[in-house]
Scaffold this motif. Structure first.
Motif, PDB file in Angstrom:
ATOM      1  N   GLU A   1      16.114  19.774  14.980  1.00 51.99           N
ATOM      2  CA  GLU A   1      15.980  20.861  15.943  1.00 51.99           C
ATOM      3  C   GLU A   1      16.056  22.245  15.297  1.00 51.99           C
ATOM      4  OE1 GLU A   1      18.381  20.531  19.431  1.00 51.99           O
ATOM      5  OE2 GLU A   1      17.935  18.403  19.647  1.00 51.99           O
ATOM      6  N   THR A   2      17.038  22.459  14.415  1.00 51.20           N
ATOM      7  CA  THR A   2      17.228  23.795  13.837  1.00 51.20           C
ATOM      8  C   THR A   2      17.052  23.827  12.317  1.00 51.20           C
ATOM      9  OG1 THR A   2      19.614  23.461  13.598  1.00 51.20           O
ATOM     10  CG2 THR A   2      18.844  24.444  15.666  1.00 51.20           C
ATOM     11  N   TYR A   3      16.778  22.667  11.711  1.00 52.40           N
ATOM     12  CA  TYR A   3      16.626  22.565  10.246  1.00 52.40           C
ATOM     13  C   TYR A   3      17.825  23.130   9.498  1.00 52.40           C
ATOM     14  CZ  TYR A   3      11.817  21.330  11.334  1.00 52.40           C
ATOM     15  OH  TYR A   3      10.697  20.716  11.839  1.00 52.40           O
ATOM     16  N   GLU A   4      19.017  22.831  10.014  1.00 51.48           N
ATOM     17  CA  GLU A   4      20.243  23.275   9.364  1.00 51.48           C
ATOM     18  C   GLU A   4      21.120  22.087   8.985  1.00 51.48           C
ATOM     19  OE1 GLU A   4      22.146  26.250  11.782  1.00 51.48           O
ATOM     20  OE2 GLU A   4      20.582  27.712  11.359  1.00 51.48           O
ATOM     21  N   GLY A   5      20.496  21.016   8.487  1.00 53.20           N
ATOM     22  CA  GLY A   5      21.238  19.831   8.092  1.00 53.20           C
ATOM     23  C   GLY A   5      22.260  20.111   7.010  1.00 53.20           C
ATOM     24  N   TRP A   6      22.013  21.156   6.236  1.00 48.78           N
ATOM     25  CA  TRP A   6      22.930  21.518   5.150  1.00 48.78           C
ATOM     26  C   TRP A   6      24.314  21.874   5.678  1.00 48.78           C
ATOM     27  CZ3 TRP A   6      24.619  26.456   5.814  1.00 48.78           C
ATOM     28  CH2 TRP A   6      23.823  27.300   6.584  1.00 48.78           C
ATOM     29  N   ARG A   7      24.403  22.323   6.925  1.00 48.90           N
ATOM     30  CA  ARG A   7      25.714  22.648   7.493  1.00 48.90           C
ATOM     31  C   ARG A   7      26.593  21.408   7.576  1.00 48.90           C
ATOM     32  NH1 ARG A   7      26.290  27.614  10.809  1.00 48.90           N
ATOM     33  NH2 ARG A   7      24.397  28.815  10.491  1.00 48.90           N
ATOM     34  N   GLN A   8      25.974  20.263   7.849  1.00 44.71           N
ATOM     35  CA  GLN A   8      26.711  19.011   7.964  1.00 44.71           C
ATOM     36  C   GLN A   8      26.755  18.249   6.637  1.00 44.71           C
ATOM     37  OE1 GLN A   8      25.151  16.413  10.993  1.00 44.71           O
ATOM     38  NE2 GLN A   8      26.586  14.793  10.525  1.00 44.71           N
ATOM     39  N   LEU A   9      25.651  18.265   5.882  1.00 48.46           N
ATOM     40  CA  LEU A   9      25.534  17.433   4.686  1.00 48.46           C
ATOM     41  C   LEU A   9      25.769  18.170   3.373  1.00 48.46           C
ATOM     42  CD1 LEU A   9      22.375  15.397   5.738  1.00 48.46           C
ATOM     43  CD2 LEU A   9      24.775  14.730   5.957  1.00 48.46           C
ATOM     44  N   GLY A  10      25.694  19.478   3.374  1.00 44.75           N
ATOM     45  CA  GLY A  10      25.884  20.236   2.137  1.00 44.75           C
ATOM     46  C   GLY A  10      24.604  20.329   1.323  1.00 44.75           C
ATOM     47  N   ILE A  11      24.777  20.428   0.022  1.00 47.35           N
ATOM     48  CA  ILE A  11      23.625  20.564  -0.883  1.00 47.35           C
ATOM     49  C   ILE A  11      23.328  19.229  -1.563  1.00 47.35           C
ATOM     50  CG2 ILE A  11      24.072  23.016  -1.294  1.00 47.35           C
ATOM     51  CD1 ILE A  11      25.261  22.169  -4.024  1.00 47.35           C
ATOM     52  N   PRO A  12      22.088  19.037  -2.048  1.00 43.76           N
ATOM     53  CA  PRO A  12      21.774  17.781  -2.726  1.00 43.76           C
ATOM     54  C   PRO A  12      22.528  17.670  -4.048  1.00 43.76           C
ATOM     55  CG  PRO A  12      19.916  19.296  -2.871  1.00 43.76           C
ATOM     56  CD  PRO A  12      20.941  19.931  -1.978  1.00 43.76           C
ATOM     57  N   VAL A  13      23.108  16.502  -4.284  1.00 44.87           N
ATOM     58  CA  VAL A  13      23.843  16.259  -5.523  1.00 44.87           C
ATOM     59  C   VAL A  13      23.032  15.358  -6.443  1.00 44.87           C
ATOM     60  CG1 VAL A  13      25.990  15.371  -6.493  1.00 44.87           C
ATOM     61  CG2 VAL A  13      26.014  16.497  -4.282  1.00 44.87           C
ATOM     62  N   THR A  14      22.410  14.329  -5.858  1.00 41.45           N
ATOM     63  CA  THR A  14      21.510  13.453  -6.607  1.00 41.45           C
ATOM     64  C   THR A  14      20.301  13.135  -5.739  1.00 41.45           C
ATOM     65  OG1 THR A  14      22.560  11.423  -5.839  1.00 41.45           O
ATOM     66  CG2 THR A  14      23.346  12.320  -7.926  1.00 41.45           C
ATOM     67  N   ILE A  15      19.190  12.881  -6.403  1.00 38.76           N
ATOM     68  CA  ILE A  15      17.970  12.450  -5.722  1.00 38.76           C
ATOM     69  C   ILE A  15      17.437  11.267  -6.503  1.00 38.76           C
ATOM     70  CG2 ILE A  15      15.649  13.090  -4.990  1.00 38.76           C
ATOM     71  CD1 ILE A  15      16.639  15.980  -4.868  1.00 38.76           C
ATOM     72  N   GLU A  16      17.197  10.167  -5.793  1.00 37.63           N
ATOM     73  CA  GLU A  16      16.733   8.938  -6.429  1.00 37.63           C
ATOM     74  C   GLU A  16      15.368   8.543  -5.887  1.00 37.63           C
ATOM     75  OE1 GLU A  16      20.972   6.651  -6.998  1.00 37.63           O
ATOM     76  OE2 GLU A  16      19.945   6.454  -5.074  1.00 37.63           O
ATOM     77  N   LYS A  17      14.512   8.083  -6.788  1.00 29.79           N
ATOM     78  CA  LYS A  17      13.243   7.486  -6.394  1.00 29.79           C
ATOM     79  C   LYS A  17      13.539   6.036  -6.051  1.00 29.79           C
ATOM     80  CE  LYS A  17       8.653   6.395  -8.161  1.00 29.79           C
ATOM     81  NZ  LYS A  17       7.763   6.521  -9.330  1.00 29.79           N
ATOM     82  N   VAL A  18      13.075   5.576  -4.895  1.00 34.59           N
ATOM     83  CA  VAL A  18      13.366   4.227  -4.419  1.00 34.59           C
ATOM     84  C   VAL A  18      12.109   3.367  -4.521  1.00 34.59           C
ATOM     85  CG1 VAL A  18      14.152   2.853  -2.462  1.00 34.59           C
ATOM     86  CG2 VAL A  18      15.094   5.137  -2.833  1.00 34.59           C
ATOM     87  N   ASP A  19      12.237   2.223  -5.204  1.00 34.97           N
ATOM     88  CA  ASP A  19      11.152   1.246  -5.276  1.00 34.97           C
ATOM     89  C   ASP A  19      11.327   0.311  -4.087  1.00 34.97           C
ATOM     90  OD1 ASP A  19       9.617  -1.076  -5.728  1.00 34.97           O
ATOM     91  OD2 ASP A  19       9.715  -0.812  -7.893  1.00 34.97           O
ATOM     92  N   MET A  20      10.420   0.380  -3.121  1.00 39.61           N
ATOM     93  CA  MET A  20      10.556  -0.376  -1.884  1.00 39.61           C
ATOM     94  C   MET A  20      10.428  -1.889  -2.100  1.00 39.61           C
ATOM     95  SD  MET A  20      11.392   1.920   0.161  1.00 39.61           S
ATOM     96  CE  MET A  20      11.341   1.078   1.724  1.00 39.61           C
ATOM     97  N   GLU A  21       9.716  -2.320  -3.134  1.00 41.00           N
ATOM     98  CA  GLU A  21       9.552  -3.754  -3.379  1.00 41.00           C
ATOM     99  C   GLU A  21      10.821  -4.378  -3.945  1.00 41.00           C
ATOM    100  OE1 GLU A  21       6.034  -4.687  -5.583  1.00 41.00           O
ATOM    101  OE2 GLU A  21       4.800  -3.397  -4.310  1.00 41.00           O
ATOM    102  N   SER A  22      11.411  -3.736  -4.943  1.00 43.24           N
ATOM    103  CA  SER A  22      12.590  -4.308  -5.604  1.00 43.24           C
ATOM    104  C   SER A  22      13.896  -3.699  -5.093  1.00 43.24           C
ATOM    105  CB  SER A  22      12.505  -4.079  -7.112  1.00 43.24           C
ATOM    106  OG  SER A  22      12.649  -2.700  -7.422  1.00 43.24           O
ATOM    107  N   ASN A  23      13.783  -2.636  -4.291  1.00 42.30           N
ATOM    108  CA  ASN A  23      14.927  -1.850  -3.824  1.00 42.30           C
ATOM    109  C   ASN A  23      15.678  -1.204  -4.994  1.00 42.30           C
ATOM    110  OD1 ASN A  23      16.256  -0.713  -1.632  1.00 42.30           O
ATOM    111  ND2 ASN A  23      17.895  -2.211  -1.696  1.00 42.30           N
ATOM    112  N   GLY A  24      15.012  -1.114  -6.142  1.00 41.89           N
ATOM    113  CA  GLY A  24      15.593  -0.443  -7.300  1.00 41.89           C
ATOM    114  C   GLY A  24      15.529   1.063  -7.127  1.00 41.89           C
TER     115      GLY A  24
END
Length: 66
Positions: A21-44
């Motif tokens: 609604e307001t694009y203010e998710g950072w108020r609840q979640l904070g800042i990104p600490v890690t970002i992972e690429k997810v392989d949907m087939e292996s869940n790696g």
């Protein structure tokens, strides 16, 4: 465009859009600490460097976890 956005930017946008609604998710979640690429087939998962350029490490349709 020239496609120079960094992985860190993607994390910030993902967190902001958590609150649709307001694009203010950072108020609840904070800042990104890690970002992972997810392989949907292996869940790696592969942790991405926040300074990398998105177009150099991700392809259209790839999924990430912030």
């Amino acid at each position: 465009g020239s496609g120079t956005q960094r992985v860190k930017w993607l994390g910030h946008v993902g967190i902001a859009r958590y609150d649709e609604e307001t694009y203010e998710g950072w108020r609840q979640l904070g800042i990104p600490v890690t970002i992972e690429k997810v392989d949907m087939e292996s869940n790696g998962r592969t942790e991405l460097n926040m300074g990398q350029v998105i177009r150099e490490v991700l392809q259209d349709g790839d999924r990430v976890k912030v």
